[in-house]
Design an enzyme around this catalytic site. Structure first.
Site, short mmCIF file in Angstrom:
data_model
loop_
_atom_site.label_atom_id
_atom_site.label_comp_id
_atom_site.label_asym_id
_atom_site.label_seq_id
_atom_site.Cartn_x
_atom_site.Cartn_y
_atom_site.Cartn_z
N PHE A 107 41.37 41.87 43.74
CA PHE A 107 39.92 41.87 43.48
C PHE A 107 39.14 42.77 44.43
O PHE A 107 38.00 43.14 44.13
CB PHE A 107 39.36 40.43 43.58
N LYS B 264 47.06 45.43 34.96
CA LYS B 264 46.59 44.04 34.89
C LYS B 264 45.55 43.88 35.99
O LYS B 264 45.88 43.73 37.17
CB LYS B 264 47.79 43.10 35.11
N GLU C 122 41.43 39.00 37.59
CA GLU C 122 40.54 38.26 36.68
C GLU C 122 39.16 38.05 37.31
O GLU C 122 38.19 37.72 36.62
CB GLU C 122 41.17 36.92 36.27
N SER D 52 47.96 39.63 47.70
CA SER D 52 48.34 38.83 48.87
C SER D 52 49.85 38.87 49.07
O SER D 52 50.61 39.12 48.12
CB SER D 52 47.88 37.39 48.66
N CYS E 55 42.21 45.24 53.22
CA CYS E 55 43.52 44.99 53.84
C CYS E 55 43.64 45.79 55.14
O CYS E 55 44.60 45.63 55.86
CB CYS E 55 44.64 45.34 52.88
N GLU F 34 45.51 35.86 57.63
CA GLU F 34 44.50 36.81 57.14
C GLU F 34 43.27 36.00 56.74
O GLU F 34 43.34 35.16 55.84
CB GLU F 34 45.06 37.55 55.91
P1 NAD Z 1 46.13 37.92 44.87
O1 NAD Z 1 47.51 38.04 45.38
O2 NAD Z 1 45.55 36.55 44.75
O3 NAD Z 1 46.02 38.57 43.40
C1 NAD Z 1 46.52 39.86 43.14
C2 NAD Z 1 46.93 39.93 41.67
O4 NAD Z 1 47.97 38.97 41.42
C3 NAD Z 1 45.79 39.58 40.71
O5 NAD Z 1 45.84 40.47 39.62
C4 NAD Z 1 46.10 38.15 40.30
O6 NAD Z 1 45.69 37.87 38.98
C5 NAD Z 1 47.60 38.04 40.42
N1 NAD Z 1 48.07 36.73 40.86
C6 NAD Z 1 47.41 35.83 41.66
N2 NAD Z 1 48.19 34.74 41.90
C7 NAD Z 1 49.36 34.96 41.27
C8 NAD Z 1 50.58 34.20 41.14
N3 NAD Z 1 50.72 33.02 41.73
N4 NAD Z 1 51.58 34.73 40.42
C9 NAD Z 1 51.46 35.93 39.82
N5 NAD Z 1 50.32 36.68 39.89
C10 NAD Z 1 49.29 36.20 40.61
O7 NAD Z 1 45.21 38.86 45.77
P2 NAD Z 1 43.63 39.00 45.75
O8 NAD Z 1 43.04 37.76 46.32
O9 NAD Z 1 43.16 39.48 44.43
O10 NAD Z 1 43.43 40.22 46.78
C11 NAD Z 1 43.33 40.05 48.16
C12 NAD Z 1 44.65 40.28 48.85
O11 NAD Z 1 45.14 41.60 48.53
C13 NAD Z 1 44.54 40.26 50.37
O12 NAD Z 1 45.64 39.57 50.89
C14 NAD Z 1 44.59 41.74 50.76
O13 NAD Z 1 45.06 41.99 52.06
C15 NAD Z 1 45.54 42.24 49.73
N6 NAD Z 1 45.42 43.69 49.58
C16 NAD Z 1 46.42 44.44 50.15
C17 NAD Z 1 46.34 45.81 50.09
C18 NAD Z 1 47.39 46.65 50.73
O14 NAD Z 1 47.33 47.85 50.60
N7 NAD Z 1 48.37 46.09 51.42
C19 NAD Z 1 45.25 46.43 49.44
C20 NAD Z 1 44.28 45.63 48.86
C21 NAD Z 1 44.38 44.24 48.94
#
Ligand code: NAD
Length: 485
Positions: A150, A174, A177, A227, A282, A376
């Site tokens: 997000f 994808k 949401e 994450s 991140c 984090e």
């Molecule tokens: P998230 O992991 O909750 O969601 C990421 C994606 O995975 C979304 O599209 C979501 O719909 C899907 N998802 C969520 N839970 C899931 C599950 N249990 N099984 C399968 N798919 C699932 O992450 P977020 O909250 O949207 O984003 C924030 C996180 O992203 C932070 O931890 C941040 O550090 C990380 N991030 C990392 C980088 C990097 O380059 N390392 C860059 C941007 C964001």
């Protein structure tokens, strides 16, 4: 509801998903209902993959110099629509307009890189023995997927999409949401830029669609950004299904501050790093490790933090649950003996009472064992730990399971080099709060911040989105008959 319900984008058309399950898309700025997003059925993913498969032969056979023409036009369209795209990004994500402009500018830079790919994928050729030539070619994989978070509704899709598609692949994305609207605008712009139908597709959804992407035999490679918890699941599931996967996870970035650091510059950089995008990057500075007496720098850090005002130069965090989670970290640290120097809890923005805001927060005397030091936080919070020497500071940095970024603030080049060599992070900086490498350098952390080989952007991404074909060719020119021996 401000916008029409979000739809999938399959084969160049926006289409309704095969589901009645819709989730509200709420603006973090003021709690306004922006739209709804469908939790698509796996049949929708099947349709998108079928469209991408159909488009792949013609797209992958289009010469790369022709393929990148689409991205020259797309770049122009990003520039033309910058204001509108930035406003949408700000509405759905909660970041400030200025931060959203910077996000779209980064999309333009990423697209510029994609247009340079013909110069980088020329392959190699060598006469390996008399009359025998070996050559390499970069070949597209097929249908690939990109699962995005997000916190950068436009930038992270543009980390993967331009390079993967310019290199000849067809993509299913994808979106998160929580922020599904910006991807729809990207689809419009790609169509206007002349991208053939089926090359780029969007399937909205949550866990079920992510799992279906990892399992689907029609998808060759999966890139994931989000994450660490989910990155691990996606990496394990995709690779168990024998797919190529690159999964970027969360982070806990440490800034080491030495007593000789320039106080004003250091404080500005640290506060900009921890509060930019409301700490939801991140690459945000989550933890600062002071070495020796740095009280004079902490005073400046607090002064800088007080200049950051929610609703003005500080955006919202993604939702109320996130606000509660961040505030809980602060309260727990305080109960365990940390000292809250600048307190961002219970922040309200007049006229936007339904928005989710956390003010800038500076916490001193945090210890490495506290949750706020280890996890984090993903909010505008900097936790300060104190150490007596550089090795003690490095031990704290090294012990953290993440490894995205680390930075040092000092005027001593030798100590800076010592720390850069020993920090356990993929992206390191000296006197820089957010050490993001710019194109053509690649973006990617180490340890639990990334699973898989190579990086997601820049030159390194070429290896992920292509496979190498090696040909060995011999022509018996002298004999007049062209037979291989
Ligand atoms: P998230 O992991 O909750 O969601 C990421 C994606 O995975 C979304 O599209 C979501 O719909 C899907 N998802 C969520 N839970 C899931 C599950 N249990 N099984 C399968 N798919 C699932 O992450 P977020 O909250 O949207 O984003 C924030 C996180 O992203 C932070 O931890 C941040 O550090 C990380 N991030 C990392 C980088 C990097 O380059 N390392 C860059 C941007 C964001």
């Amino acid at each position: 509801m401000k916008y029409l319900p979000v739809q999938n984008y399959i084969n160049g058309q926006f289409v309704a998903a095969n589901t009645s399950l819709l989730i509200d898309v709420i603006s973090p700025l003021d709690g306004a209902l922006l739209s709804t997003v469908p939790m698509s059925a796996t049949a929708d993913l099947d349709d998108a993959i079928a469209a991408a498969k159909k488009a792949f032969p013609a797209w992958s056979k289009t010469p790369i110099k022709e393929r990148v023409q689409v991205f020259f036009k797309y770049k122009y369209l990003l520039e033309k629509h910058l204001d509108e795209l930035a406003k949408l990004c700000s509405e759905e994500n909660g970041k400030t307009y200025g931060e959203s402009v910077a996000e779209i500018e980064k999309c333009i830079e990423l697209t510029e890189f994609a247009t340079s790919l013909p110069q980088l994928v020329t392959g190699e050729v060598l006469e390996v023995s008399r009359g025998v030539e070996c050559r390499t070619e970069y070949v597209a994989l097929g249908v690939v997927a990109s699962i995005v978070p997000f916190n950068f509704p436009s930038m992270v899709p543009n980390w993967t999409m331009p390079n993967a598609i310019a290199l000849g692949n067809c993509m299913i994305i994808k979106p998160s949401e929580k922020v599904p609207l910006s991807c729809g605008r990207i689809a419009h712009l790609l169509k206007e830029a002349g991208l053939p139908d089926g090359v780029f597709n969007i399937v909205h959804g949550g866990v079920d669609i992510v799992n279906a992407i990892c399992d689907h035999p029609g998808i060759e490679a999966v890139s994931f950004v989000g994450s660490t918890k989910v990155a691990k699941l996606v990496y394990q599931r995709s690779t168990a299904n024998l797919k190529r996967c690159l999964a970027l996870g969360g982070a806990k970035n440490h800034l080491l501050v030495l007593p000789d650091a320039i106080p004003g510059m250091t404080a500005q950089n640290i506060i900009a790093s921890m509060s930019g995008c409301a700490g939801q990057r991140c690459m945000s500075a989550g933890a600062m490790i002071g070495v020796g007496n740095i009280d004079h720098i902490i005073d400046k850090i607090c002064d800088e933090a007080r200049k950051i005002i929610a609703g003005e130069n500080l955006g919202a965090v993604i939702n109320k649950a996130s606000q509660d989670r961040i505030e809980k970290f602060i309260t727990e640290a305080e109960q365990q003996g940390a000292k809250v120097l600048v307190d961002g809890r219970n922040t309200k923005v007049a006229g936007k009472e339904k928005g989710s805001y956390v003010g800038p927060t500076v916490i001193d005397y945090v210890t490495p064992a506290m949750s706020i030091a280890k996890e984090e936080v993903f909010g505008p919070v900097i936790s300060i730990m104190r150490t007596n020497n550089v090795d003690e500071a490095l031990a704290i940095e090294n012990a953290n399971p993440y490894g995205n970024a680390a930075s040092v603030f000092t005027q001593n080049g030798g100590i800076a080099r010592y720390i850069i060599e020993r920090a356990s992070a993929g992206m390191v900086g000296v006197n820089v709060g957010v050490p993001v490498p710019r194109e053509p350098f690649s973006f990617g952390g180490w340890n639990e911040s990334k699973f898989g080989v190579g990086d997601i952007t820049g030159k390194s991404s070429i290896g992920f989105w292509t496979k190498l074909k090696k040909s060995t060719v011999k022509w018996n020119a002298e004999s007049g008959i062209n037979w291989m021996s």
